[in-house]
Scaffold this active site. Sequence first.
Site, short mmCIF file in Angstrom:
data_model
loop_
_atom_site.label_atom_id
_atom_site.label_comp_id
_atom_site.label_asym_id
_atom_site.label_seq_id
_atom_site.Cartn_x
_atom_site.Cartn_y
_atom_site.Cartn_z
N ASP A 1 0.61 -1.48 0.19
CA ASP A 1 -0.28 -0.29 -0.22
C ASP A 1 0.83 1.34 -0.44
OD1 ASP A 1 -3.04 1.08 1.85
OD2 ASP A 1 -1.72 1.66 -0.42
C1 GLC Z 1 -4.57 4.33 -0.50
C2 GLC Z 1 -5.38 3.79 0.51
C3 GLC Z 1 -4.92 2.67 -0.74
C4 GLC Z 1 -4.82 2.90 -2.19
C5 GLC Z 1 -3.33 3.60 -2.07
C6 GLC Z 1 -2.97 3.81 -3.80
O1 GLC Z 1 -3.91 4.78 1.15
O2 GLC Z 1 -5.11 2.64 1.45
O3 GLC Z 1 -6.58 1.39 -0.53
O4 GLC Z 1 -5.28 1.91 -3.00
O5 GLC Z 1 -3.37 4.21 -1.33
O6 GLC Z 1 -3.90 5.01 -3.96
#
Ligand code: GLC
Length: 740
Positions: A261
């Site tokens: 993430d």
């Molecule tokens: C965010 C979220 C995740 C998302 C990622 C990309 O922090 O936790 O769900 O897909 O970043 O935007």
Amino acid sequence: MTSLHALLAQMTLDEKIGQLVQLSGEFFLDEPQLTVGPKAKLGIAQAVVDNVGSVLNVSGAVKTREIQRKHLQNSRLKIPLLFMADVIYGYRTIFPIPLALGCSWSPALIRQCCVVAAREAASAGSHVTFAPMADLVRDARWGRCMESTGEDVFLNTQYVRASVEGFQQDMPTQQGLAACVKHFAGYGAPIGGRDYNTVELSHQSLFEDYFPPFQAAIDAGCEMVMTSFNTVDGVPATANPWLLKTLLRERWGFQGITIADYAAVKELIAHGVAADEQDACAIAFNAGLDIDMKTACYANGLKPLLAAGKISERALDDAVLRVLRLKQKLGLFDDPYRGVTPEGEQRCCYHPEHLRLARETAGKSLVVLKNDRQTLPFNPATTRVALIGPYADNPDIFGLWAVYGEKSRCTTLKTALQEAIPDGNLCVTPGCDLLLDYGFLGEFGATHQVEQTRCLTDNERAQELERALDYARQADVVLLAMGEHMMQSGEAASRTDLHLPRHQVEFIQQIAAVAKKTVLLLFNGRPLVLTDVVDHVDAIVEAWFPGIEGSHALVDVLSGKRNPSGRLSMSFPYANGQVPVYYNALNTGRPAHQSDHSPRFLSKYLDCPNAPLFPFGFGLSWHETRLSDLHVTPRLLPGGTVMVSVAAHNTSDVDGLETLQLYLHDCVASIARPALQLKGFTQVMLAAGETQVVHFEITPHDLGFYDAEGDVRLEYGRFRAFVGLNSASLLEGEFYYAES
Ligand code: GLC
């Protein structure tokens, strides 16, 4: 067909490492000099950008084509970029938030929404979506419950499977997206409901309640898995070999890509499990993480670690091959642009059929929680309606994760009602503020200052109240459109007080005191505590953040065009202090409803009931269903089937869709079992006055449960079977599972 092994053999180390790095859009701007800042801030060289494997959250046919074109110019081996984006519940045609979709009890409908979301996003140049979010959520304080489908593992598993199938359905024709199921694992259970906080879950609970949707996603062919920010057994998921190797690869046979993430690799330092970025790189990579999202850890760390023998070239090659294989599956080596054109994007997005589906879905996702005195539906042709509240004429009903939604395209409730109600019979006014203090938006730049200016002055507030009271006195029905600010739920939006803001509660009570009939319409991204308003209004409709066609869907229901069928997929607490509250809890040794102990010494509160205000599976419709004649085959043998039947009678004069829910309880087992567990559901259309006998089948497979090692146990004994219209209103039967 490109031979990926031949391509890999030609790649330099820098080109291989680049495939495992994901950067966001600011590194791919038209004016290269503008990328100097981001590169310096992140600490990467232009060579990394030139070799990068994927881009985060850039979309649009023109923009993605241009970035791809430039990238291929710099790519020695012409390896195309992957464009990955958060297309969670729609691209341009925004569907209801997932927690609302969870209340539809229709995996088939959710699948259709994902097919449409994929087609629109693919037409705009996206290749991968960071969805479905498969996190089980029992805690309404956690803002991301809006992104989940609720508190039940059985229901979530159906939805996640349907979502992966929907997103990926049209991959072969370049109109689908590769799905990336997230967040692996346990992210929905942070202590205190506080986002990014520690998660303490037993392995037995992980296997029983949190892993099954991820396994279903993988069984459905999901191409990617995103790791979660939290720790599991004290080890951050992003660097947790038990999760990423033992489970994902060895036990579940996952062949796809794992991605961190946002910046989670670098966060290993803050977690205290890595000394610096190179250390973070080593432990994440060696734990089985393929792609580093949005940090320089892999970009700068993999080469020296390889040279020092701290990571293996074989592991590096395997990870790179997984990325190349996805690019091949998406057809990017044949056509890096996947046939995307601005004209195609224009034709696909907002297609009338997509909007129709959005309206149908929103109508099936809203939940009627109360409807006294036959308040709803009302006849739009003859009823004088006052629409009052901060959501009366507000297009901001998409929810936080509608990244590519355009509010300008959203029909407001005022507009939708004007289309249905003759002139002169509708009056509309905001009545009160949505919030009195927008300070919480401070982290989002000047947003809070802009929003704060929207607050009424004291004079305006007094005038608005008088006008609202005047409208309410004149109307046959008052619709109060209230709720949360769109940014009060979603990521980093944990809250400890789930009531509506005090000023909204007081306003509701003031209006309801003078109105003939009052309907509370709620726009929010989480279960709220409604105990302080529920007795003041005649009806309550939980609209959630219903998306681009949500207002039309709401009016369809309020005016009787659609008979609502939504049923809660997450409990509504009676009080903040109850949270987390969920239907499938264990009995405990001192259950409040039956124990030999004196009443004082039971598992209960002194100041609050154990039951939620509105239970899992609950929802009202314009028809009434009565269940009777439950029959359960008394004995189940190995390999056999228990038949459960029940008569469902529509006692009303309105046709209606009813969701019958099958629950089980294993009375004695080697591991304590929940008092209730959803094991099946079916939706039946009951004509006015009609009775149908509805059947369920139970097999031994439905009786198994996981132990702490993740092995399934299947034990003989007595089981209680329940069928009901929600988890608190059930007919009960029983059967024995026996060897002979
Ligand atoms: C965010 C979220 C995740 C998302 C990622 C990309 O922090 O936790 O769900 O897909 O970043 O935007």
